[in-house]
Design an enzyme around this catalytic site. Structure first.
Site, mmCIF file in Angstrom:
data_model
loop_
_atom_site.group_PDB
_atom_site.id
_atom_site.type_symbol
_atom_site.label_atom_id
_atom_site.label_comp_id
_atom_site.label_asym_id
_atom_site.label_seq_id
_atom_site.Cartn_x
_atom_site.Cartn_y
_atom_site.Cartn_z
ATOM 1 N N LYS A 78 -3.161 -3.100 -9.726
ATOM 2 C CA LYS A 78 -1.980 -3.166 -8.849
ATOM 3 C C LYS A 78 -2.314 -2.467 -7.536
ATOM 4 O O LYS A 78 -2.961 -1.404 -7.545
ATOM 5 C CB LYS A 78 -0.809 -2.488 -9.561
ATOM 6 C CG LYS A 78 0.538 -2.591 -8.871
ATOM 7 C CD LYS A 78 1.618 -1.904 -9.714
ATOM 8 C CE LYS A 78 3.013 -2.096 -9.147
ATOM 9 N NZ LYS A 78 4.052 -1.449 -9.997
ATOM 10 N N SER A 153 7.902 -4.549 -10.940
ATOM 11 C CA SER A 153 7.225 -4.736 -9.670
ATOM 12 C C SER A 153 5.753 -5.126 -9.809
ATOM 13 O O SER A 153 5.150 -5.597 -8.842
ATOM 14 C CB SER A 153 7.304 -3.456 -8.848
ATOM 15 O OG SER A 153 6.630 -2.407 -9.513
ATOM 16 N N SER A 177 8.396 -1.533 -14.709
ATOM 17 C CA SER A 177 7.554 -2.439 -13.919
ATOM 18 C C SER A 177 6.279 -2.936 -14.585
ATOM 19 O O SER A 177 5.599 -3.786 -14.010
ATOM 20 C CB SER A 177 7.194 -1.790 -12.593
ATOM 21 O OG SER A 177 8.260 -1.942 -11.703
HETATM 22 N N1 GLN Z 1 12.694 -2.386 -11.056
HETATM 23 C C1 GLN Z 1 12.778 -0.962 -11.034
HETATM 24 C C2 GLN Z 1 13.042 -0.491 -9.625
HETATM 25 O O1 GLN Z 1 13.188 -1.302 -8.792
HETATM 26 C C3 GLN Z 1 11.551 -0.361 -11.612
HETATM 27 C C4 GLN Z 1 10.396 -0.385 -10.705
HETATM 28 C C5 GLN Z 1 9.158 0.212 -11.313
HETATM 29 O O2 GLN Z 1 9.085 0.443 -12.518
HETATM 30 N N2 GLN Z 1 8.209 0.504 -10.462
HETATM 31 O O3 GLN Z 1 13.117 0.658 -9.364
#
Ligand code: GLN
Length: 488
Positions: A78, A153, A177
């Site tokens: 990532k 994400s 994510s």
């Molecule tokens: N979707 C969640 C957020 O927007 C989690 C994001 C993540 O785990 N990086 O904060």
């Protein structure tokens, strides 16, 4: 030859001489060249570096220098983990062109383990999002249906594994994510216990929640990736001292006598019927395979999402203060320093990141601190307390990973709250710091993958993997996305 295969199988083939790392890496790169125009999983593909690392792995393995389970295996990262000499952007304009002078601890561990780094994958800007649509460089698409999102994400990392342009990938999981995109793309995704994997070199979003975890095609492969990246790191003050639990201790042990808690609050009516049905079916079969199943109620789960969306933005607002046009990344000139900083940030950050910074700054400001941030911290303690109490009676907790399967691009971007709701089942394990995993268990009527979540107490990884592997073999999920032009 396809790179749509498991790490374990490829590793065995490399050792019996029927496969080389160069062949495997070429297959992964070829899969990338045939799928990228449709899915856009990678931001940077390091073809040359990957082939060099593969050649090195082949000569080392040939000379009997075996560096372990990931030696010669193509792995994607990532793009919020810093890589020395390779651009690292967090999918943000503010960091575009930034080439870090050092590598994250996880990257160093992968390199020491002989892994082949294929490149850097797309994400929601600074990992804020659930669909990979909030990337400054365009969205990643779901290979099961390219009109749909891959989740987020870490959507890019999930997709590389789903299409075979890497055999494994790393993501970061702050509120889900890793697990949610794994669920939406039909692969395994795991969040380790907070502190088990070093965050050094992971560009921070919400430091008390961020944790790096693997995407793989199987549970056993996740064990292998985690075994390479886990362990104490003096560069990360929150890293757990001492030795890593024996991660594969539970593999092959099945479900006999395992106490499984089904979380009542995760059987919500809002969850899509196909997801509810698939999860119920797996639980039934777990019981038939020797598990002792009981219903568990965790009342604080109802408030976990709200608490997360105060705590995570609050920490983000502090963490992102470093992007000021002086220390890192891009700068927009201004009349004076304050004007330069304000212009730089207005230009460099996308709308969701700005929303989080505003929300977090507000929640932390004098007069609001106790009402918002203070309350959220109390909820966080309650969630942890509820979970710890539950684990006195059961070994693992189970439920869906996500209330829905993959949704269409654009379906939730106009209303942030609906996007936030996709994390409702993943967030509790982040607030508590506990490990959790998503395992693909089937497809809905539209042919989209469904993920099953297993959660365990702190450092309960051996049991987590034991149960997840049993779920995997019950589900026997072996379908592949049929992307036009991709390799079968
Ligand atoms: N979707 C969640 C957020 O927007 C989690 C994001 C993540 O785990 N990086 O904060």
């Amino acid at each position: 030859m396809s790179a749509r295969q498991t790490i374990r199988r490829a590793a065995a083939a490399m050792r019996d001489g029927s496969l080389t790392s160069v062949e495997l890496t070429r297959a992964a790169l070829k899969a990338a060249s045939m799928t990228e125009s449709q899915v856009h999983a990678y931001l940077t593909l390091d073809t040359e570096g990957a082939l060099q690392a593969a050649e090195m792995a082949d000569s080392e393995l040939g000379a009997g220098d075996d560096r372990g389970p990931l030696h010669g295996i193509p792995i994607a990262l990532k793009d919020n983990m810093v890589t020395k000499g390779i651009e690292t952007t967090c999918s943000s304009r503010i960091l575009s062109g930034y080439v870090p002078p050092y590598s994250a601890t996880v990257v160093e561990r992968l390199e020491e383990g002989g892994a082949v780094i294929t490149g850097k994958t797309n994400l929601d800007e600074f990992a804020m999002g659930s669909s990979t649509e909030h990337s400054a460089f365009g969205p990643t698409r779901n290979p099961w249906d390219t009109d749909r999102v891959p989740g987020g994400s870490s959507g890019g990392s999930a997709v590389t594994v789903a299409v075979g342009s890497a055999l494994g990938a790393l993501g970061s999981d702050t509120g889900g994510s890793v697990r949610q995109p794994a669920s939406l793309t039909g692969v395994v995704g795991m969040k380790p216990t907070y502190g088990l994997v070093s965050r050094y070199g992971l560009i921070p979003f919400a430091s008390s929640l961020d944790q790096i975890g693997p995407f793989t095609r199987t549970v056993a492969d996740a064990v292998d990736v985690l075994s390479v990246i886990a362990g104490h790191d003096p560069h990360d003050a929150t890293s757990i001292p001492g030795s890593v639990p024996n991660l594969d201790a539970g593999l092959g042990r099945g479900l006999d006598g395992v106490k499984v808690g089904v979380v009542s609050e995760m059987q919500r009516d809002e969850t899509e019927p196909a997801v509810r049905g698939a999860v119920a079916n797996i639980i039934e079969q777990m019981e038939a395979n020797g598990a002792k199943v009981q219903e568990v109620s965790l009342p604080s789960f109802e408030y976990a999402l709200s608490a997360y969306y105060l705590i995570a933005p609050a920490e983000a607002s502090a963490n992102l203060a470093r992007f000021d046009g002086v220390r890192y990344g891009n700068r927009v000139d201004g009349a004076n320093v304050a004007d330069m900083m304000s212009k730089t940030r207005a230009d460099g950050f996308g709308a969701e990141v700005i929303r989080r910074i505003l929300l977090g700054t507000y929640a932390l400001s004098a007069g609001h601190f106790d009402a918002f941030y203070g309350q959220a911290l109390k909820v966080r303690s309650l969630v942890r307390r509820d979970l710890d109490a539950a684990y006195e009676d059961v070994d693992v907790l189970v439920g869906p990973t996500s209330p829905t399967t993959a949704f269409e691009l654009g379906a939730k971007t106009a209303d942030p709250l609906t996007m936030y709701l996709t994390d409702v089942f993943t967030i509790p394990a982040n607030l508590s710091g506990h490990p959790a995993i998503s395992v693909p268990v089937g497809l809905d009527e539209a042919g989209l993958p469904i993920g099953f979540q297993v959660m365990a107490p702190a450092l309960g990884e051996p049991t987590l993997f034991q149960v997840a592997e049993a779920v995997e073999s019950i589900a026997a999920f072996d379908q592949e996305p049929e992307l036009a032009g991709s390799l079968a």
